[in-house]
Design a protein around this motif. Sequence first.
Motif, short mmCIF file in Angstrom:
data_model
loop_
_atom_site.label_atom_id
_atom_site.label_comp_id
_atom_site.label_asym_id
_atom_site.label_seq_id
_atom_site.Cartn_x
_atom_site.Cartn_y
_atom_site.Cartn_z
N TRP A 82 0.83 -1.21 0.00
CA TRP A 82 0.00 0.00 0.00
C TRP A 82 0.87 1.26 0.00
N VAL A 83 1.90 1.28 0.83
CA VAL A 83 2.78 2.45 0.94
C VAL A 83 3.49 2.73 -0.37
N HIS A 90 0.81 -4.81 18.25
CA HIS A 90 0.72 -3.36 18.51
C HIS A 90 1.81 -2.59 17.77
N ARG A 91 2.99 -3.20 17.61
CA ARG A 91 4.06 -2.54 16.85
C ARG A 91 3.62 -2.30 15.40
N ILE A 92 3.02 -3.30 14.80
CA ILE A 92 2.59 -3.17 13.41
C ILE A 92 1.40 -2.22 13.30
N ASN A 137 1.91 5.43 8.84
CA ASN A 137 1.83 5.57 7.38
C ASN A 137 0.50 6.14 6.92
N ASN A 138 -0.52 6.07 7.77
CA ASN A 138 -1.81 6.67 7.45
C ASN A 138 -1.94 8.05 8.09
N LEU A 171 6.17 11.71 3.75
CA LEU A 171 6.70 11.92 5.10
C LEU A 171 5.54 12.12 6.08
N HIS A 172 5.83 12.02 7.38
CA HIS A 172 4.76 11.98 8.37
C HIS A 172 5.00 12.95 9.53
#
Length: 589
Positions: A384-385, A417-419, A426-427, A556-557
């Motif tokens: 998706w990314v 939880h990490r994922i 990323n969202n 970027l986030h």
Amino acid sequence: MEQRLAAVLAADMAGYSRLMEADEAGTIARLRTHRIELIDPAIAKNKGRIIKTTGDGMLVEFQSVTDAVKCAVEIQQRMHRRNSDVPQDRRIEFRIGINLGDIIFEDDDIFGDGVNIASRIEQLADVGGICVTAAVAIQIADRLEVSVEDLGEKTLKNISRPVHLFRIGLEYSLAAQPADFDAKRSVSKPSIVVLPFNNMSGDPDQEFFADGLTEDILAELSRRHELFVISRNSSFVYKNRAVNVREVAEKLGAQYLVEGSVRKIGDRVRVTVQLIDAANDAHIWADKYDRKLDDIFAIQDEITAAIAATLPGRVEAAQRDQLARTKPANMAAYECALAAKVLHHRGTVADNEQAQILIDRAVALDPGYAHAHAWRACILGQAWVHGWCEDKDAVWNEIVAALDRALALDDNDADVHRILAAVNVNNNTLTTARYHQERALSLNPNYDLVVVQQGELLTWLGQPDEGIEWIRKAMRLNPHHPERFWSHLGKAHFAARQYGEAIEAFMHLSVMDEVQHAFVAACYGWLGDKIAAAAHMKKVRTLHPEFTVESFLATLHYAQQSDVEHIRDGLVKAEGNEGFPAANDSTAP
């Protein structure tokens, strides 16, 4: 004393005395593993409360009958899958009885007719089955999609009146599994035993340090849901005894052994540790830690963290070597998930496609394997990314569904939880990401991937100085860390306006992609080195001919606009007077 209506689940292990007589240490170790990995999480997930445990059973209280039955069904179905490749005479199986009635609560214990009936009907349940009273059957009739078989009225020991009983039907069909499924246990996680560390100091006062270190390592490794860790009670049987690696492994059912020693030399302590493959007595990994005895408990914590962070990676590397010699058609769920992770980390379109196939197979082999659902979300998230999918909205919905399923199956898996945190970053939902990141960190504070991700998230949130500390900590925890940790460190140094340190971090990468070249170009732009900046911008354009500043910034986030402008200005300086083509500029290369 308190009295109230409650659902009581009574569970008992079938053939406990026989199993203990045949293999006491191994039976205890396997039962403990089932408790940690399956039974206790299922009870917690369904809002149950363990009231009493015995060597072979337990009493659990539920406020809801449906929660009690759902918990029992999950335990029995998943235990059936776990036993699929275990010899009949070594299987750990349970009988479960559930009753709804008035319970007396006193001193953290429960009494009364309702408890007695639950205990009696549990004894009438089939091995691997569930028996319930009429009160329970009526409550679940229209609420749960389970079959209920009427057993009629039964006379129970020490109960004056007959009790109407029902059997809950359980589905053990393998129809969802591929035709070539070879009846291996669907989740065949690597099992590991940590033997008591030897005190080589000749100083009895150091004995507590050696034992404490062993227990801390056991506790930390038990946080890793990808490992089966043999219990302390089993491993400490071998304290101060010369051991044969293969015999110990066979006795405890372990694939890998950890052994080590502690030696005090003046004002210093040296700890050595090694990981051994029990099948061939091969040494997979060894290390030593020399520390000054300023604070022995701080040393214990530091060494524990380093070993707990490094060992799982060494075990996974050994598993990958074995996997290379395994026919894909015979892979169990764990092996499929492991192979999928390897492909995911390669980061190409083709590898991602193959990873999706393997992780889908892992989920099909064991639909209750939370780790596989979480990694399915991660692998789909990679597609998706990077835009490796035709319908991004549909893929995003699959990601969300996979994560919801993983969370429902196991809320105590740090990787889940990490994922979840990574996908939310990323969202650009950073508040949600922070919640899951903190949850992952609380579940496993010495997991290098969780620790480094804390550094990444703090960098995005505008706290790069703290982010650098966390990323450096992850590198110390795991000296064999993935190369990408250097990229995270470089981005954190850039956000902290430490351009020289950022360039140095990026230079540790054997190969850089266009994103990393862009960050290095921006560093040189801010430093005023036009030649170096132009060279890296040329690399960016070679790797990604359609590169534009706006499309790059969109990947970027950063939470703060000042950080966005900082990278934008650095890239403009790197490009000089030519500037960047806008995203909709028809002259864009």
